[in-house]
Design a protein around this motif. Structure first.
Motif, PDB file in Angstrom:
ATOM      1  N   ILE A 249       0.842  -1.211   0.000  1.00  0.00           N
ATOM      2  CA  ILE A 249       0.000   0.000   0.000  1.00  0.00           C
ATOM      3  C   ILE A 249       0.871   1.253   0.000  1.00  0.00           C
ATOM      4  CG2 ILE A 249      -1.613   1.313   1.433  1.00  0.00           C
ATOM      5  CD1 ILE A 249      -2.740  -1.509   2.266  1.00  0.00           C
ATOM      6  N   LEU A 250       1.965   1.212   0.775  1.00  0.00           N
ATOM      7  CA  LEU A 250       2.871   2.370   0.779  1.00  0.00           C
ATOM      8  C   LEU A 250       3.485   2.601  -0.607  1.00  0.00           C
ATOM      9  CD1 LEU A 250       4.680   1.802   4.186  1.00  0.00           C
ATOM     10  CD2 LEU A 250       3.171   3.689   3.603  1.00  0.00           C
ATOM     11  N   MET A 251       3.895   1.520  -1.264  1.00  0.00           N
ATOM     12  CA  MET A 251       4.468   1.638  -2.604  1.00  0.00           C
ATOM     13  C   MET A 251       3.441   2.224  -3.579  1.00  0.00           C
ATOM     14  SD  MET A 251       7.643   0.601  -2.553  1.00  0.00           S
ATOM     15  CE  MET A 251       8.005   0.070  -4.232  1.00  0.00           C
ATOM     16  N   LYS A 252       2.182   1.750  -3.442  1.00  0.00           N
ATOM     17  CA  LYS A 252       1.143   2.253  -4.343  1.00  0.00           C
ATOM     18  C   LYS A 252       0.874   3.740  -4.128  1.00  0.00           C
ATOM     19  CE  LYS A 252      -1.343  -2.123  -4.967  1.00  0.00           C
ATOM     20  NZ  LYS A 252      -2.573  -2.852  -4.689  1.00  0.00           N
ATOM     21  N   THR A 253       0.838   4.147  -2.842  1.00  0.00           N
ATOM     22  CA  THR A 253       0.606   5.571  -2.559  1.00  0.00           C
ATOM     23  C   THR A 253       1.740   6.433  -3.088  1.00  0.00           C
ATOM     24  OG1 THR A 253       1.577   5.158  -0.373  1.00  0.00           O
ATOM     25  CG2 THR A 253      -0.827   5.149  -0.518  1.00  0.00           C
ATOM     26  N   GLN A 254       2.985   5.964  -2.932  1.00  0.00           N
ATOM     27  CA  GLN A 254       4.114   6.725  -3.468  1.00  0.00           C
ATOM     28  C   GLN A 254       4.025   6.833  -4.988  1.00  0.00           C
ATOM     29  OE1 GLN A 254       7.641   4.834  -2.023  1.00  0.00           O
ATOM     30  NE2 GLN A 254       7.343   5.543   0.115  1.00  0.00           N
ATOM     31  N   HIS A 255       3.669   5.723  -5.621  1.00  0.00           N
ATOM     32  CA  HIS A 255       3.530   5.754  -7.071  1.00  0.00           C
ATOM     33  C   HIS A 255       2.410   6.711  -7.491  1.00  0.00           C
ATOM     34  CE1 HIS A 255       3.767   4.322 -11.194  1.00  0.00           C
ATOM     35  NE2 HIS A 255       2.451   4.063 -11.173  1.00  0.00           N
ATOM     36  N   THR A 260       0.582  11.931  -9.755  1.00  0.00           N
ATOM     37  CA  THR A 260      -0.111  13.227  -9.591  1.00  0.00           C
ATOM     38  C   THR A 260       0.844  14.387  -9.817  1.00  0.00           C
ATOM     39  OG1 THR A 260       0.291  12.988  -7.213  1.00  0.00           O
ATOM     40  CG2 THR A 260      -1.877  12.332  -8.035  1.00  0.00           C
ATOM     41  N   LYS A 261       2.088  14.232  -9.341  1.00  0.00           N
ATOM     42  CA  LYS A 261       3.070  15.308  -9.585  1.00  0.00           C
ATOM     43  C   LYS A 261       3.298  15.509 -11.075  1.00  0.00           C
ATOM     44  CE  LYS A 261       5.649  14.940  -5.259  1.00  0.00           C
ATOM     45  NZ  LYS A 261       6.932  14.543  -4.636  1.00  0.00           N
ATOM     46  N   VAL A 262       3.418  14.412 -11.797  1.00  0.00           N
ATOM     47  CA  VAL A 262       3.620  14.515 -13.251  1.00  0.00           C
ATOM     48  C   VAL A 262       2.416  15.197 -13.899  1.00  0.00           C
ATOM     49  CG1 VAL A 262       3.873  13.159 -15.363  1.00  0.00           C
ATOM     50  CG2 VAL A 262       5.183  12.542 -13.314  1.00  0.00           C
ATOM     51  N   ASP A 263       1.192  14.848 -13.438  1.00  0.00           N
ATOM     52  CA  ASP A 263      -0.014  15.476 -13.989  1.00  0.00           C
ATOM     53  C   ASP A 263      -0.050  16.974 -13.708  1.00  0.00           C
ATOM     54  OD1 ASP A 263      -0.862  13.043 -14.960  1.00  0.00           O
ATOM     55  OD2 ASP A 263      -2.008  12.556 -13.137  1.00  0.00           O
ATOM     56  N   VAL A 264       0.357  17.356 -12.481  1.00  0.00           N
ATOM     57  CA  VAL A 264       0.366  18.780 -12.131  1.00  0.00           C
ATOM     58  C   VAL A 264       1.353  19.546 -12.996  1.00  0.00           C
ATOM     59  CG1 VAL A 264       0.972  20.383 -10.289  1.00  0.00           C
ATOM     60  CG2 VAL A 264      -0.486  18.433  -9.785  1.00  0.00           C
ATOM     61  N   GLU A 265       2.514  18.950 -13.229  1.00  0.00           N
ATOM     62  CA  GLU A 265       3.507  19.617 -14.081  1.00  0.00           C
ATOM     63  C   GLU A 265       2.972  19.772 -15.510  1.00  0.00           C
ATOM     64  OE1 GLU A 265       7.490  18.007 -11.724  1.00  0.00           O
ATOM     65  OE2 GLU A 265       6.997  17.273 -13.736  1.00  0.00           O
ATOM     66  N   ALA A 266       2.290  18.728 -15.999  1.00  0.00           N
ATOM     67  CA  ALA A 266       1.719  18.836 -17.352  1.00  0.00           C
ATOM     68  C   ALA A 266       0.653  19.928 -17.412  1.00  0.00           C
ATOM     69  CB  ALA A 266       1.116  17.491 -17.753  1.00  0.00           C
ATOM     70  N   GLU A 267      -0.165  20.028 -16.330  1.00  0.00           N
ATOM     71  CA  GLU A 267      -1.181  21.082 -16.309  1.00  0.00           C
ATOM     72  C   GLU A 267      -0.563  22.473 -16.263  1.00  0.00           C
ATOM     73  OE1 GLU A 267      -4.697  18.564 -14.032  1.00  0.00           O
ATOM     74  OE2 GLU A 267      -3.669  20.232 -13.019  1.00  0.00           O
ATOM     75  N   LEU A 268       0.551  22.591 -15.531  1.00  0.00           N
ATOM     76  CA  LEU A 268       1.231  23.896 -15.492  1.00  0.00           C
ATOM     77  C   LEU A 268       1.768  24.281 -16.877  1.00  0.00           C
ATOM     78  CD1 LEU A 268       3.149  23.607 -12.109  1.00  0.00           C
ATOM     79  CD2 LEU A 268       1.336  25.219 -12.652  1.00  0.00           C
ATOM     80  N   GLN A 269       2.324  23.295 -17.572  1.00  0.00           N
ATOM     81  CA  GLN A 269       2.838  23.592 -18.918  1.00  0.00           C
ATOM     82  C   GLN A 269       1.707  24.002 -19.854  1.00  0.00           C
ATOM     83  OE1 GLN A 269       4.993  20.166 -20.159  1.00  0.00           O
ATOM     84  NE2 GLN A 269       6.712  20.503 -18.713  1.00  0.00           N
ATOM     85  N   THR A 270       0.583  23.309 -19.750  1.00  0.00           N
ATOM     86  CA  THR A 270      -0.557  23.704 -20.595  1.00  0.00           C
ATOM     87  C   THR A 270      -1.071  25.095 -20.236  1.00  0.00           C
ATOM     88  OG1 THR A 270      -2.009  22.547 -19.036  1.00  0.00           O
ATOM     89  CG2 THR A 270      -1.294  21.321 -20.989  1.00  0.00           C
TER      90      THR A 270
END
Length: 600
Positions: A249-255, A260-270
């Protein structure tokens, strides 16, 4: 007279043939003498018509003191022909003699002197030491087999008269009586040995039954221990599975966080790319310039609202801090409980090891006891062989005695030799019986020890079962605490994210409020030209206002930008005072103009 009647009854029964009927004169005299002994010193009880003096009262007490006498009392009460208490007492004496338990019943009465004092005077025969002597003499009557018919006899109207002529001796019978006494003593000793053999056989059978029950209980305990070990292994496996699931569960939450971080960065670029397409929105900007006066009034109202919101946010921050402190305290308490649960698990494991060692020792003790029982069985077989030899020797002695009756005068010396040999054999039998008693005592001691060990084992198994139940309860508590911890950690993470967002918003609002305090903005209608390039503002040249120096710049003159760690995009800087220019859309999401204002 009691001694003489008992002695005469035994001697006559030996010469007559053991089984006696109710018409046998010495037996009738014995019952008469026993009736007189029981009547001696009996208290008189008053009734409505006359005084009552019967022996049925003390004999009826035997039923309460000796449970085996209940059958005799019930059968005496059920006899149809008996009407008086004296008749019932006579029937009771005859039934007790047939059962060969008269001595046991009367011994129970003599022991209870307090109960007998209600029926007898203090000087009565049954209250004195002579009563115990008579009871001891009655033990010898167990040699006699009596076959008495109580149902048809008229026991109520019999007259008890002692015939003294039966107890007078003659000179001719002295020699024959001595010989009969010796034969009777030998036969009595034989019967005594037979009774001892029966008792020993019964004790050996009871010992075998107890050993079997102990073996069964031991096997049950071993099975329960095996089940308990299997349950502990299963619980340990479940614990390992839960730990592995927790790591997954810890591994899944970290993943999930990385995604989510990658998604936020993509949203910032857009978002940045969308900002580049604002040049195409000039037509909408003209319409927004017309509505600027109305929006300014909205901004002033919003500032008032934001000031009130600021106070509410501060109160919310204080409440959130209190909640965070309380949840931290609960987390500390939960960790302490988890440590206690771990300590209890270690104690449980140590107790299980101790119980396993105890079971091993008890199995060794049981093996030793089995060896002892085998030795005892071997000795019992030897004793049985010796008893058979003794019986054979006695049969031979009886045959020889019959021959001796015919040839008494010629073979008196040989009889004396044979009697001496038999006395030696009896001495040997007595020594064997003493050894057998000692073996019996040791067996009883071993059985008592085994009972104690079995009771200890049962107590320990009950403790193990209780420990299992406590262990299961602790595991359930542990699971509930883990769930609560996980929920609280998730809630804390959510609160932390909300707090970070609220802190950023508060900092932005504080900077906006500081920028608005003590400064007066120029009206947009009055500012028509840029301060630096002195060109007129238009759609391509937007207004930028510095609150530090009060100047208004155009888009081209205020292109200096600085990156900030708290904001995802660079910030514009004033050319004259190098202060940060605040864009108006940060102050109100409803505003769509892109002018920047200095934070000072």
């Amino acid at each position: 007279m009691a001694k003489l009647s008992i002695k005469g009854l035994i001697e006559s029964a030996l010469s007559f043939g053991r089984t006696l009927d109710s018409d046998y004169p010495p037996l009738q005299q014995f019952f008469v003498v026993m009736e007189h002994c029981l009547k001696h010193g009996l208290k008189v009880r008053k009734s409505f018509l006359s005084y009552n003096k019967t022996i049925w009262g003390p004999l009826e007490l035997v039923e309460k003191l000796y449970p085996e006498a209940e059958e005799i009392a019930a059968s005496v009460r059920d006899l149809p022909g008996l009407k008086t208490p004296l008749g019932r007492a006579r029937a009771w004496l005859r039934l007790a003699l047939m059962q060969k338990k008269m001595a046991d019943y009367l011994r129970c009465l003599i022991i209870q002197r307090e109960l007998l004092s209600e029926f007898y005077e203090y000087h009565a025969l049954m209250m004195e030491e002579e009563g115990a002597v008579i009871v001891g003499l009655l033990v010898g009557l167990n040699v006699i087999d009596a076959n008495l018919c109580v149902k048809g006899e008229d026991l109520d109207s019999q007259v008890g008269v002692i015939d003294f002529s039966m107890y007078l001796k003659s000179d001719d019978d002295i020699g024959g009586k001595e010989r009969n006494e010796q034969i009777a003593a030998i036969l009595d000793q034989k019967n005594y040995v037979e009774e001892l053999n029966r008792q020993l056989n019964s004790t050996v059978s009871s010992l075998h039954a107890r050993v079997d029950s102990l073996e069964k209980s031991n096997t049950k305990l071993i099975e329960e221990l095996a089940i308990a070990k299997n349950n502990i292994i299963k619980l340990q496996e479940e614990n390992h599975q839960l730990r592995s699931e927790n790591t997954l569960i810890l591994m899944k939450t970290q993943h999930h966080l990385e995604v989510t971080k990658v998604d936020v960065e993509a949203e910032l670029q857009t978002y940045k790319h969308s900002r580049q397409g604002l040049d195409e929105m000039y037509n909408e900007a003209r319409r927004q310039l017309r509505e600027e006066s109305q929006l300014r009034q909205d901004m002033e109202n919003e500032l008032v609202v934001q000031v009130s919101m600021k106070h509410e946010i501060e109160l919310a921050m204080k409440l959130l801090e209190k909640d965070i402190h309380e949840k931290q305290d609960t987390l500390i308490g939960l960790r302490q409980q988890l440590d206690e649960v771990k300590a209890i698990n270690m104690e449980m494991y140590q107790k299980l090891q101790v119980s396993e060692d105890a079971m091993k020792e008890k199995n060794e003790i049981i093996g030793r006891l089995e060896d002892k029982t085998n030795q005892i069985n071997a000795t019992m077989k030897q004793l049985e062989q010796r008893l058979q030899q003794a019986e054979k020797a006695q049969l031979e002695a009886e045959n020889e005695d019959k021959k001796l009756k015919q040839e008494y005068v010629n073979k008196s010396e040989s009889l004396q030799k044979e009697f001496s040999q038999k006395e030696k054999q009896l001495l040997q039998l007595e020594t064997d019986l003493k050894i057998e008693k000692e073996w019996r005592q040791t067996l009883e001691d071993d059985l008592q020890k085994e009972k104690e060990t079995v009771s200890h084992l049962r107590i320990e198994t009950q403790e193990i079962i209780n420990l299992k139940k406590e262990f299961i309860k602790l595991q359930e508590k542990n699971r509930q605490l883990k769930r609560i911890c996980q929920d609280q950690e998730a809630a804390l993470q959510e609160l932390a994210s909300k707090l970070s967002e609220s802190k950023l918003k508060i900092e932005d609002i504080k900077e906006a409020n500081k920028a608005l305090q003590g400064q007066v903005w120029l009206k947009d209608k009055e500012a028509t030209h840029c301060k630096l390039c002195e060109k007129e503002f238009s759609l391509s040249k937007r207004k930028h206002h510095c609150r530090n120096c009060g100047e208004i710049f155009c888009n081209a003159c205020s292109d200096n930008e600085l990156p900030l760690p708290s904001s995802p995009k660079p910030v514009r800087v004033c050319d004259s005072c190098h202060a940060i220019l605040i864009q108006r859309e940060l102050l109100s999401s409803a505003r769509s103009d892109t002018s920047h204002h200095c934070s000072y």
